[in-house]
Design a protein around this motif. Sequence first.
Motif, PDB file in Angstrom:
ATOM      1  N   LEU A  62       0.832  -1.206   0.000  1.00 45.69           N
ATOM      2  CA  LEU A  62       0.000   0.000   0.000  1.00 45.69           C
ATOM      3  C   LEU A  62       0.871   1.262   0.000  1.00 45.69           C
ATOM      4  CD1 LEU A  62      -2.738   1.402   0.182  1.00 45.69           C
ATOM      5  CD2 LEU A  62      -2.674   1.074   2.652  1.00 45.69           C
ATOM      6  N   LEU A  63       1.942   1.233   0.782  1.00 43.04           N
ATOM      7  CA  LEU A  63       2.843   2.388   0.826  1.00 43.04           C
ATOM      8  C   LEU A  63       3.502   2.624  -0.535  1.00 43.04           C
ATOM      9  CD1 LEU A  63       4.462   1.868   4.343  1.00 43.04           C
ATOM     10  CD2 LEU A  63       3.007   3.774   3.644  1.00 43.04           C
ATOM     11  N   GLY A  64       3.753   1.536  -1.253  1.00 40.55           N
ATOM     12  CA  GLY A  64       4.305   1.681  -2.601  1.00 40.55           C
ATOM     13  C   GLY A  64       3.355   2.435  -3.511  1.00 40.55           C
ATOM     14  N   ARG A  65       2.056   2.139  -3.401  1.00 36.29           N
ATOM     15  CA  ARG A  65       1.054   2.845  -4.211  1.00 36.29           C
ATOM     16  C   ARG A  65       0.929   4.301  -3.768  1.00 36.29           C
ATOM     17  NH1 ARG A  65      -1.955  -1.768  -3.040  1.00 36.29           N
ATOM     18  NH2 ARG A  65      -3.641  -0.613  -2.033  1.00 36.29           N
ATOM     19  N   LEU A  66       1.097   4.518  -2.462  1.00 34.82           N
ATOM     20  CA  LEU A  66       1.004   5.884  -1.951  1.00 34.82           C
ATOM     21  C   LEU A  66       2.168   6.750  -2.418  1.00 34.82           C
ATOM     22  CD1 LEU A  66      -0.301   5.238   1.669  1.00 34.82           C
ATOM     23  CD2 LEU A  66      -1.466   6.519  -0.129  1.00 34.82           C
ATOM     24  N   LYS A  67       3.322   6.142  -2.628  1.00 31.01           N
ATOM     25  CA  LYS A  67       4.464   6.899  -3.153  1.00 31.01           C
ATOM     26  C   LYS A  67       4.129   7.481  -4.523  1.00 31.01           C
ATOM     27  CE  LYS A  67       9.360   6.731  -4.327  1.00 31.01           C
ATOM     28  NZ  LYS A  67       9.155   7.522  -5.556  1.00 31.01           N
ATOM     29  N   GLU A  68       3.477   6.647  -5.352  1.00 27.84           N
ATOM     30  CA  GLU A  68       3.072   7.123  -6.679  1.00 27.84           C
ATOM     31  C   GLU A  68       2.080   8.270  -6.548  1.00 27.84           C
ATOM     32  OE1 GLU A  68       1.521   3.758  -8.741  1.00 27.84           O
ATOM     33  OE2 GLU A  68       3.403   2.638  -8.666  1.00 27.84           O
ATOM     34  N   GLN A  69       1.181   8.166  -5.563  1.00 31.32           N
ATOM     35  CA  GLN A  69       0.193   9.217  -5.348  1.00 31.32           C
ATOM     36  C   GLN A  69       0.865  10.503  -4.867  1.00 31.32           C
ATOM     37  OE1 GLN A  69      -3.319   7.780  -3.315  1.00 31.32           O
ATOM     38  NE2 GLN A  69      -3.891   9.812  -2.601  1.00 31.32           N
ATOM     39  N   LYS A  70       1.903  10.354  -4.040  1.00 28.72           N
ATOM     40  CA  LYS A  70       2.597  11.532  -3.525  1.00 28.72           C
ATOM     41  C   LYS A  70       3.488  12.170  -4.595  1.00 28.72           C
ATOM     42  CE  LYS A  70       4.672  13.455   0.559  1.00 28.72           C
ATOM     43  NZ  LYS A  70       4.641  13.363   2.019  1.00 28.72           N
ATOM     44  N   ASP A  71       3.960  11.358  -5.533  1.00 34.72           N
ATOM     45  CA  ASP A  71       4.737  11.913  -6.646  1.00 34.72           C
ATOM     46  C   ASP A  71       3.883  12.883  -7.462  1.00 34.72           C
ATOM     47  OD1 ASP A  71       7.006  10.548  -5.963  1.00 34.72           O
ATOM     48  OD2 ASP A  71       6.665   8.879  -7.349  1.00 34.72           O
ATOM     49  N   VAL A  72       2.590  12.563  -7.568  1.00 30.35           N
ATOM     50  CA  VAL A  72       1.652  13.422  -8.304  1.00 30.35           C
ATOM     51  C   VAL A  72       1.212  14.604  -7.440  1.00 30.35           C
ATOM     52  CG1 VAL A  72      -0.609  13.511  -9.431  1.00 30.35           C
ATOM     53  CG2 VAL A  72       0.834  11.480  -9.686  1.00 30.35           C
ATOM     54  N   ASN A  73       1.042  14.325  -6.132  1.00 28.39           N
ATOM     55  CA  ASN A  73       0.585  15.358  -5.199  1.00 28.39           C
ATOM     56  C   ASN A  73       1.564  15.461  -4.029  1.00 28.39           C
ATOM     57  OD1 ASN A  73      -0.781  17.115  -3.507  1.00 28.39           O
ATOM     58  ND2 ASN A  73      -2.282  15.579  -2.839  1.00 28.39           N
ATOM     59  N   PRO A  74       2.609  16.270  -4.139  1.00 36.44           N
ATOM     60  CA  PRO A  74       3.627  16.384  -3.088  1.00 36.44           C
ATOM     61  C   PRO A  74       3.082  16.867  -1.747  1.00 36.44           C
ATOM     62  CG  PRO A  74       4.369  17.397  -5.137  1.00 36.44           C
ATOM     63  CD  PRO A  74       2.908  17.111  -5.309  1.00 36.44           C
ATOM     64  N   ASN A  75       1.890  17.482  -1.741  1.00 38.60           N
ATOM     65  CA  ASN A  75       1.302  17.981  -0.492  1.00 38.60           C
ATOM     66  C   ASN A  75       0.581  16.894   0.301  1.00 38.60           C
ATOM     67  OD1 ASN A  75       2.134  20.680  -0.901  1.00 38.60           O
ATOM     68  ND2 ASN A  75       0.434  20.999  -2.325  1.00 38.60           N
ATOM     69  N   LEU A  76       0.475  15.699  -0.267  1.00 43.23           N
ATOM     70  CA  LEU A  76      -0.186  14.591   0.422  1.00 43.23           C
ATOM     71  C   LEU A  76       0.573  14.251   1.703  1.00 43.23           C
ATOM     72  CD1 LEU A  76      -2.253  12.208   0.471  1.00 43.23           C
ATOM     73  CD2 LEU A  76      -0.574  10.897  -0.845  1.00 43.23           C
ATOM     74  N   ILE A  77      -0.164  14.145   2.811  1.00 38.00           N
ATOM     75  CA  ILE A  77       0.422  13.762   4.102  1.00 38.00           C
ATOM     76  C   ILE A  77       0.211  12.272   4.295  1.00 38.00           C
ATOM     77  CG2 ILE A  77       0.380  14.111   6.597  1.00 38.00           C
ATOM     78  CD1 ILE A  77       1.352  16.514   4.970  1.00 38.00           C
ATOM     79  N   ILE A  78       1.300  11.539   4.539  1.00 39.57           N
ATOM     80  CA  ILE A  78       1.221  10.086   4.726  1.00 39.57           C
ATOM     81  C   ILE A  78       1.764   9.723   6.103  1.00 39.57           C
ATOM     82  CG2 ILE A  78       1.965   7.827   3.891  1.00 39.57           C
ATOM     83  CD1 ILE A  78       2.314   9.094   1.118  1.00 39.57           C
ATOM     84  N   GLY A  79       0.968   8.989   6.868  1.00 41.85           N
ATOM     85  CA  GLY A  79       1.386   8.537   8.192  1.00 41.85           C
ATOM     86  C   GLY A  79       1.278   7.035   8.313  1.00 41.85           C
ATOM     87  N   VAL A  80       2.155   6.445   9.098  1.00 42.57           N
ATOM     88  CA  VAL A  80       2.109   5.008   9.368  1.00 42.57           C
ATOM     89  C   VAL A  80       1.981   4.836  10.879  1.00 42.57           C
ATOM     90  CG1 VAL A  80       3.271   2.794   9.133  1.00 42.57           C
ATOM     91  CG2 VAL A  80       3.564   4.541   7.365  1.00 42.57           C
ATOM     92  N   ALA A  81       0.983   4.085  11.307  1.00 45.98           N
ATOM     93  CA  ALA A  81       0.737   3.867  12.735  1.00 45.98           C
ATOM     94  C   ALA A  81       0.639   2.374  13.015  1.00 45.98           C
ATOM     95  CB  ALA A  81      -0.557   4.577  13.141  1.00 45.98           C
ATOM     96  N   GLY A  82       0.497   2.017  14.298  1.00 47.79           N
ATOM     97  CA  GLY A  82       0.231   0.632  14.650  1.00 47.79           C
ATOM     98  C   GLY A  82       1.439  -0.192  15.042  1.00 47.79           C
ATOM     99  N   CYS A  83       1.236  -1.512  15.079  1.00 46.52           N
ATOM    100  CA  CYS A  83       2.233  -2.441  15.609  1.00 46.52           C
ATOM    101  C   CYS A  83       3.504  -2.507  14.763  1.00 46.52           C
ATOM    102  CB  CYS A  83       1.617  -3.838  15.721  1.00 46.52           C
ATOM    103  SG  CYS A  83       0.349  -3.946  16.999  1.00 46.52           S
ATOM    104  N   MET A  84       3.349  -2.567  13.452  1.00 42.19           N
ATOM    105  CA  MET A  84       4.517  -2.603  12.582  1.00 42.19           C
ATOM    106  C   MET A  84       5.308  -1.306  12.715  1.00 42.19           C
ATOM    107  SD  MET A  84       4.461  -3.149   8.481  1.00 42.19           S
ATOM    108  CE  MET A  84       5.636  -2.296   7.441  1.00 42.19           C
TER     109      MET A  84
END
Length: 420
Positions: A62-84
């Motif tokens: 999923l994070l790999g797909r989000l990288k592509e989304q952030k490449d298009v929209n640099p203002n996208l905020i991405i956070g990772v939470a939880g056990c991992m």
Amino acid sequence: MKNIKFYIETIGCQMNVNDSDKMAEILSKRGCFRTEDMSQADIVIVNTCSVRFSAEHKAYSLLGRLKEQKDVNPNLIIGVAGCMAQYAAKEIKTRCKFVDFVLGARDIDLFCETISKYVPDNKEINQNRNENSEVFRYITIMRGCSNFCSYCIVPYVRGPEVSIDYNEILKEVKKACDDGIKEIILLGQNVNSYNYNGVNFTQLLQKISEIDKVKRIRFMTNHPKDLSDELIDEIATNTKICRHIHLPLQSGSNNILKAMNRKYTYEQYKTLYEKIKNKIPDINITSDIIIGFPGETDKDFQDTFNASRQLQFGGLFIFKYSPRPKTLAAKLKNTVSLETIKERHSLLLEDSNIISKKINEKYIDKTIEVLVERVNNNVAEARNSQNIKVFFDTKENLKGKTVNVKITKVLPNSMSGILQ
């Protein structure tokens, strides 16, 4: 201020679902709007699980797909939470430099402070989530685990067991009831060992039951070594507590149970199981099984297969063993091949589905009470006290209503019928 949209992907157990709900509530109170379309989000949070390798793989994918989304929209905020995020924070930051923040499971209470760096508090907008749209709500009563089962990473990522002040729990329950919630689901890695200032789990259930607006109470997960006679008696006599217990067995082999550090034998589990069934005849007992634990022989698996047939679980969740870092089992050499694990998994799943369907057949032509959780395309999805899903046709908006349904068809994990 523009409408900020957020998307939360939750991977893992109900504890993570509850944490995601809390993050969503904080974002909503800051004027953000939840979206189910990740591509339209301004903020994306991946709430991760680390219980199995497959859950981690899903998160990185999923994070790999989000990288592509952030490449298009640099203002996208991405956070990772939880056990991992708790145990692999450094790896996540190294592999995914585009991620804006990493917040481990133990630090979920810091989310408000963390997100304030990206979303200012909007005093003019206080768009709370629509609490009344919910039928049930998860409420965490304890965090962490101190059992250290040899296959489980939870104690390492969520920390030692800590019970939450029952006064805070009661406040949360009352708020949920005021919001229109019909069913309370109490969460903990091992709810049976809850104890805060001398108040144990049974006494907590009694205190919650005294709240008039509480209609139904469920809880998970139980540990066989800690489930008391006092709790069994409370379930048997308290009409607000649903007739369902999830009681993980994990293996029917004493050799494997010892290697898993489960602290009980199959014979002890069976005695407890029979005690519950005798005291509460209408109870539905479901369980977990791990297939392919290091060193599992054909005989060990046969013991598990025989245990499933002997105990006749209402539902069985079967997992293929996944080695987890830091755990004792990860140091063991696993001689069980993937092909053998798949074969054993298939055999047990097929047999357990036959058992579950046969158990559900007792409901055919009977009228039972169910709580409607949602209605989509004139089909209602409800649940009975035994935690079995029930589907029926309706043109009414019955969400949150308790109704009677006559059962006409059963499957291993669900039933369908006619609204009465």
